[in-house]
Design a protein around this motif. Structure first.
Motif, PDB file in Angstrom:
ATOM      1  N   THR A  48     -12.204   8.079   1.036  1.00 48.75           N
ATOM      2  CA  THR A  48     -11.226   7.895   2.112  1.00 48.75           C
ATOM      3  C   THR A  48     -11.397   6.533   2.767  1.00 48.75           C
ATOM      4  O   THR A  48     -10.412   5.848   3.065  1.00 48.75           O
ATOM      5  CB  THR A  48     -11.367   9.016   3.166  1.00 48.75           C
ATOM      6  OG1 THR A  48     -11.147  10.280   2.531  1.00 48.75           O
ATOM      7  CG2 THR A  48     -10.346   8.843   4.286  1.00 48.75           C
ATOM      8  N   TYR A  93      -8.486  13.116  -6.327  1.00 47.71           N
ATOM      9  CA  TYR A  93      -8.325  12.187  -5.202  1.00 47.71           C
ATOM     10  C   TYR A  93      -9.192  10.943  -5.399  1.00 47.71           C
ATOM     11  O   TYR A  93      -8.716   9.810  -5.276  1.00 47.71           O
ATOM     12  CB  TYR A  93      -8.715  12.931  -3.925  1.00 47.71           C
ATOM     13  CG  TYR A  93      -8.746  12.126  -2.648  1.00 47.71           C
ATOM     14  CD1 TYR A  93      -7.595  11.542  -2.124  1.00 47.71           C
ATOM     15  CD2 TYR A  93      -9.934  11.982  -1.933  1.00 47.71           C
ATOM     16  CE1 TYR A  93      -7.629  10.819  -0.930  1.00 47.71           C
ATOM     17  CE2 TYR A  93      -9.972  11.275  -0.737  1.00 47.71           C
ATOM     18  CZ  TYR A  93      -8.818  10.702  -0.245  1.00 47.71           C
ATOM     19  OH  TYR A  93      -8.851   9.999   0.932  1.00 47.71           O
ATOM     20  N   MET A 123      -6.980  11.490   6.960  1.00 47.50           N
ATOM     21  CA  MET A 123      -5.924  11.679   5.968  1.00 47.50           C
ATOM     22  C   MET A 123      -4.549  11.761   6.629  1.00 47.50           C
ATOM     23  O   MET A 123      -3.555  11.278   6.085  1.00 47.50           O
ATOM     24  CB  MET A 123      -6.197  12.939   5.146  1.00 47.50           C
ATOM     25  CG  MET A 123      -7.356  12.786   4.177  1.00 47.50           C
ATOM     26  SD  MET A 123      -7.636  14.253   3.167  1.00 47.50           S
ATOM     27  CE  MET A 123      -8.793  13.583   1.951  1.00 47.50           C
ATOM     28  N   GLN A 156      -1.458   9.314   5.826  1.00 49.46           N
ATOM     29  CA  GLN A 156      -0.119   9.821   5.518  1.00 49.46           C
ATOM     30  C   GLN A 156       0.927   9.221   6.447  1.00 49.46           C
ATOM     31  O   GLN A 156       2.051   8.936   6.027  1.00 49.46           O
ATOM     32  CB  GLN A 156      -0.108  11.343   5.615  1.00 49.46           C
ATOM     33  CG  GLN A 156      -0.862  12.027   4.473  1.00 49.46           C
ATOM     34  CD  GLN A 156      -0.917  13.536   4.640  1.00 49.46           C
ATOM     35  OE1 GLN A 156      -1.245  14.032   5.715  1.00 49.46           O
ATOM     36  NE2 GLN A 156      -0.597  14.264   3.589  1.00 49.46           N
ATOM     37  N   ILE A 210      -3.719  14.584  -1.273  1.00 50.48           N
ATOM     38  CA  ILE A 210      -4.135  14.609   0.126  1.00 50.48           C
ATOM     39  C   ILE A 210      -3.699  15.910   0.785  1.00 50.48           C
ATOM     40  O   ILE A 210      -4.469  16.536   1.523  1.00 50.48           O
ATOM     41  CB  ILE A 210      -3.570  13.398   0.887  1.00 50.48           C
ATOM     42  CG1 ILE A 210      -4.314  12.119   0.463  1.00 50.48           C
ATOM     43  CG2 ILE A 210      -3.707  13.597   2.402  1.00 50.48           C
ATOM     44  CD1 ILE A 210      -3.824  10.860   1.142  1.00 50.48           C
ATOM     45  N   ASN A 236     -15.955  12.316  -0.557  1.00 52.03           N
ATOM     46  CA  ASN A 236     -14.621  12.218   0.039  1.00 52.03           C
ATOM     47  C   ASN A 236     -14.607  11.260   1.229  1.00 52.03           C
ATOM     48  O   ASN A 236     -13.607  10.585   1.469  1.00 52.03           O
ATOM     49  CB  ASN A 236     -14.123  13.602   0.458  1.00 52.03           C
ATOM     50  CG  ASN A 236     -13.563  14.385  -0.707  1.00 52.03           C
ATOM     51  OD1 ASN A 236     -12.828  13.856  -1.530  1.00 52.03           O
ATOM     52  ND2 ASN A 236     -13.915  15.655  -0.795  1.00 52.03           N
TER      53      ASN A 236
END
Length: 236
Positions: free
Chosen positions: A36, A209, A73, A77, A145, A32
């Motif tokens: 990311t 994801y 995250m 966003q 997310i 992750n």
């Protein structure tokens, strides 16, 4: 009799299960972090974002590392929300709705998005429209997310949140000793069972994801050729 035997006198396999669960969590978190950073690279390179790359805190706890991903995250966003807001302000309502209409041809949506992103940024990469449609005008990344943030928060506040990343792989007695600093022995089994459930959800959400980001990155790296469908009406 050692600590693990006192906790699990009739279930030796459970001891190995705890080690495996810790390693699975670490592996999943590492993936992750990489996914990311790939998403951050895409946003920074194509959408004018300036998000800081993240790195695992080797000496930190599971919660601290969960929080690092959550903050990144949240930054992602925020960028997505800002760009979407600007597209909505500058596009005619009908054109904006087309970006989110699953019945509209994707190439047409990409052309619309590319034109408006060029206006917003002043200059846009050839892949900007593709990134906007796949990332901003799709609910997949946003929903994934949101789910990951919730799961990371749950793991962070669980019994395992206080365990240092560096403890992983060092042995069951050390791991259980760290856990016992947070809970009593009679609570441990229930906590591990709960953790197993969280991990199953976390792995599934992480897979979705990572797949979505890989797809976007492949399109960007392939420099997908865009078809431009005339001028896009914008608000004056």
């Amino acid at each position: 009799m050692n600590l693990s035997d006192l906790l699990y006198p009739s279930n030796p396999q459970r001891r190995q299960n705890v080690i495996d669960l810790h390693q699975e969590l670490l592996d999943c978190m590492e993936l992750n972090f990489k996914a990311t950073n790939e998403l951050i690279r895409t946003l920074n390179g194509n959408m004018g974002a300036k998000i800081t790359y993240i790195k695992m805190k080797e000496g930190g706890t599971i919660k601290e590392n969960c929080d690092i991903i959550i903050r990144a995250m949240n930054d992602i966003q925020q960028v997505v929300w800002q760009i979407d807001k600007q597209m909505k302000e500058k596009l005619e309502p009908v054109m904006y709705q087309k970006l989110y209409d699953i019945k509209q041809p994707e190439l047409e949506k990409i052309a619309i998005a590319h034109r408006i992103i060029s206006i917003i940024l002043g200059e846009a990469t050839v892949s900007a429209g593709t990134v906007a449609v796949k990332l901003i005008c799709s609910n997949t990344i946003t929903a994934t997310i949101n789910k990951l943030v919730a799961l990371l928060a749950q793991i962070g506040v669980s019994v395992l949140g206080g365990i240092a990343i560096s403890v992983l792989g060092l042995g069951i007695d050390i791991i259980l000793h760290a856990i016992l600093g947070a809970v009593e022995k009679d609570q441990l089994l229930a906590s591990i069972q709960s953790y197993e459930q969280h991990l199953a959800e976390f792995k599934e959400a992480s897979k979705t994801y990572q797949h979505a980001i890989t797809e976007i990155s492949a399109l960007v790296k392939g420099k997908m050729k865009l078809m431009v469908f005339g001028d896009v009406p914008t608000h004056k």
